[in-house]
Design an enzyme around this catalytic site. Structure first.
Site, PDB file in Angstrom:
ATOM      1  N   ASP A  21      -3.737  48.863  -8.805  1.00  0.00           N
ATOM      2  CA  ASP A  21      -4.982  48.321  -9.362  1.00  0.00           C
ATOM      3  C   ASP A  21      -4.859  46.820  -9.642  1.00  0.00           C
ATOM      4  O   ASP A  21      -3.774  46.326  -9.955  1.00  0.00           O
ATOM      5  CB  ASP A  21      -5.320  49.085 -10.652  1.00  0.00           C
ATOM      6  CG  ASP A  21      -6.791  48.931 -11.048  1.00  0.00           C
ATOM      7  OD1 ASP A  21      -7.582  48.437 -10.225  1.00  0.00           O
ATOM      8  OD2 ASP A  21      -7.132  49.315 -12.184  1.00  0.00           O
ATOM      9  N   HIS A  38      -7.348  42.421  -1.722  1.00  0.00           N
ATOM     10  CA  HIS A  38      -6.949  43.653  -1.022  1.00  0.00           C
ATOM     11  C   HIS A  38      -5.951  43.341   0.095  1.00  0.00           C
ATOM     12  O   HIS A  38      -5.008  44.082   0.317  1.00  0.00           O
ATOM     13  CB  HIS A  38      -8.171  44.372  -0.443  1.00  0.00           C
ATOM     14  CG  HIS A  38      -9.137  44.849  -1.496  1.00  0.00           C
ATOM     15  ND1 HIS A  38      -8.725  45.538  -2.622  1.00  0.00           N
ATOM     16  CD2 HIS A  38     -10.485  44.736  -1.608  1.00  0.00           C
ATOM     17  CE1 HIS A  38      -9.794  45.823  -3.363  1.00  0.00           C
ATOM     18  NE2 HIS A  38     -10.862  45.345  -2.782  1.00  0.00           N
ATOM     19  N   LEU A 132      11.709  59.521   3.633  1.00  0.00           N
ATOM     20  CA  LEU A 132      10.737  59.281   2.565  1.00  0.00           C
ATOM     21  C   LEU A 132       9.413  59.902   2.969  1.00  0.00           C
ATOM     22  O   LEU A 132       8.970  59.742   4.107  1.00  0.00           O
ATOM     23  CB  LEU A 132      10.558  57.769   2.353  1.00  0.00           C
ATOM     24  CG  LEU A 132       9.386  57.323   1.471  1.00  0.00           C
ATOM     25  CD1 LEU A 132       9.618  57.713   0.007  1.00  0.00           C
ATOM     26  CD2 LEU A 132       9.176  55.810   1.575  1.00  0.00           C
TER      27      LEU A 132
HETATM   28  C1  IPE Z   1      -8.406  53.505  -9.212  1.00  0.00           C
HETATM   29  O1  IPE Z   1      -8.724  52.154  -9.384  1.00  0.00           O
HETATM   30  C2  IPE Z   1      -8.474  53.876  -7.779  1.00  0.00           C
HETATM   31  C3  IPE Z   1      -7.505  53.230  -6.909  1.00  0.00           C
HETATM   32  C4  IPE Z   1      -6.509  52.462  -7.266  1.00  0.00           C
HETATM   33  C5  IPE Z   1      -7.662  53.503  -5.513  1.00  0.00           C
HETATM   34  P1  IPE Z   1     -10.179  51.705  -9.853  1.00  0.00           P
HETATM   35  O2  IPE Z   1     -10.127  50.241 -10.011  1.00  0.00           O
HETATM   36  O3  IPE Z   1     -11.192  52.252  -8.938  1.00  0.00           O
HETATM   37  O4  IPE Z   1     -10.293  52.447 -11.249  1.00  0.00           O
HETATM   38  P2  IPE Z   1     -11.358  52.312 -12.425  1.00  0.00           P
HETATM   39  O5  IPE Z   1     -12.692  52.591 -11.837  1.00  0.00           O
HETATM   40  O6  IPE Z   1     -11.260  50.934 -12.957  1.00  0.00           O
HETATM   41  O7  IPE Z   1     -10.931  53.333 -13.418  1.00  0.00           O
HETATM   42  C1  IPE Z   2      -7.377  48.252  -6.606  1.00  0.00           C
HETATM   43  O1  IPE Z   2      -7.848  47.007  -7.005  1.00  0.00           O
HETATM   44  C2  IPE Z   2      -7.780  48.617  -5.192  1.00  0.00           C
HETATM   45  C3  IPE Z   2      -8.779  49.688  -5.110  1.00  0.00           C
HETATM   46  C4  IPE Z   2      -9.296  50.348  -6.090  1.00  0.00           C
HETATM   47  C5  IPE Z   2      -9.237  50.038  -3.771  1.00  0.00           C
HETATM   48  P1  IPE Z   2      -9.337  46.815  -7.506  1.00  0.00           P
HETATM   49  O2  IPE Z   2     -10.186  46.535  -6.353  1.00  0.00           O
HETATM   50  O3  IPE Z   2      -9.762  47.956  -8.358  1.00  0.00           O
HETATM   51  O4  IPE Z   2      -9.177  45.519  -8.395  1.00  0.00           O
HETATM   52  P2  IPE Z   2      -9.804  45.234  -9.827  1.00  0.00           P
HETATM   53  O5  IPE Z   2      -9.436  46.386 -10.697  1.00  0.00           O
HETATM   54  O6  IPE Z   2     -11.268  45.114  -9.639  1.00  0.00           O
HETATM   55  O7  IPE Z   2      -9.172  43.954 -10.264  1.00  0.00           O
HETATM   56 MG    MG Z   3      -9.614  48.368 -10.323  1.00  0.00          MG
END
Ligand code: IPE
Ligand code: IPE
Ligand code: MG
Length: 245
Positions: A21, A38, A132
């Site tokens: 995240d 990303h 793995l």
């Molecule tokens: C959780 O991250 C899903 C992934 C890492 C793929 P999000 O960024 O979507 O989570 P919330 O919505 O903040 O809880």
């Molecule tokens: C995690 O990073 C990747 C996915 C959920 C696909 P985010 O895209 O949620 O990044 P933040 O949380 O908005 O910074």
């Molecule tokens: Mg996120």
């Protein structure tokens, strides 16, 4: 300092799961588009897989896209899937060369033929590998996983293939997407959020949780090893008391 040397190689977790995240915030901090985060996050994925190989982790589960993530702007979703397909295609030879078995967990419904084909191809290509197990949670939701399991169980009972009284925790686990995969020993979530976000709710019941403020694109080998070292400091009691362990 070589952090890896601080790890007790005989006590590494069998299964590490990661909620990757913070990509969007990482990009925003740099005045860039979320997609830029990303892209950089993909480099962290590679770094962490290499680190896991180094210390003989057997299962690594990465949360790449949740069912809830469909609610994001279409432009971001499209870009994410393009990156995913690209990464899967480009890295398939790396998986083969390193004896990594690739598996997908999640629902197929909603995924394009392109992504389904790529997932299937790499799963088949690597299904004999055993150094793995790399599990990608894509279009994954834990509640839907549990509901699907319940439906399959109901069907098997109806068809006389399962007896109601035989259902126990082990049997139930076999109906989940994670069939044959041991429960995670360690869950890592980056970016400072302290929540599970519909990830492996059943499987995490006795998992050690590790939350770090580091944003996913900044999370590399060193950060992974730090999490493992912290895990090795924990005492997992599973309901018992210290003296019984
Ligand atoms: C959780 O991250 C899903 C992934 C890492 C793929 P999000 O960024 O979507 O989570 P919330 O919505 O903040 O809880
Ligand atoms: C995690 O990073 C990747 C996915 C959920 C696909 P985010 O895209 O949620 O990044 P933040 O949380 O908005 O910074
Ligand atoms: Mg996120």
């Amino acid at each position: 300092m070589d952090l890896k040397r601080e790890i007790d190689i005989n006590k590494v977790p069998t299964h590490v799961a990661i909620i990757m995240d913070g990509n969007g915030r990482w990009a925003k901090q740099r005045g860039k588009d979320r997609i830029y985060g990303h892209k950089e996050g993909a480099n962290s994925v590679k770094a962490v897989i290499k680190a896991a190989l180094e210390i003989n982790i057997k299962y690594l589960t990465l949360y790449a896209f949740s069912i809830e993530n469909w609610q994001r702007p279409k432009q971001e979703v499209d870009a994410l899937f393009n990156l995913l397909i690209q990464a899967i295609e480009q890295e398939s030879s790396f998986l083969v060369e390193n004896n990594i078995r690739f598996m997908h967990i999640g629902i197929k419904q909603g995924l394009s033929m392109d992504i389904l084909d790529a997932l299937k191809r790499v799963e088949q290509m690597t299904n004999k590998n055993d150094k793995l197990n790399l599990i990608i949670a894509l279009n994954y939701g834990s509640r839907i996983e549990i509901i699907e399991a319940v439906k399959k169980i109901a069907l098997d009972i109806k068809n006389g293939e399962l007896i109601l009284d035989d259902i126990n925790e082990n049997i139930f686990s076999e109906y989940l997407f994670t069939k044959n995969i041991p429960d995670p020993d360690l869950l890592i979530r980056t970016s400072g959020e302290i929540r599970i976000s519909n990830f492996l709710l059943w499987q995490l019941s006795y998992t050690e949780l590790y939350f770090t403020p580091t944003l996913w694109p900044d999370f590399r080998e060193r950060d992974f090893y730090e999490a493992i070292i912290e895990y090795q400091r924990r005492e997992r009691r599973f309901g018992k008391i210290s003296e019984q362990l």
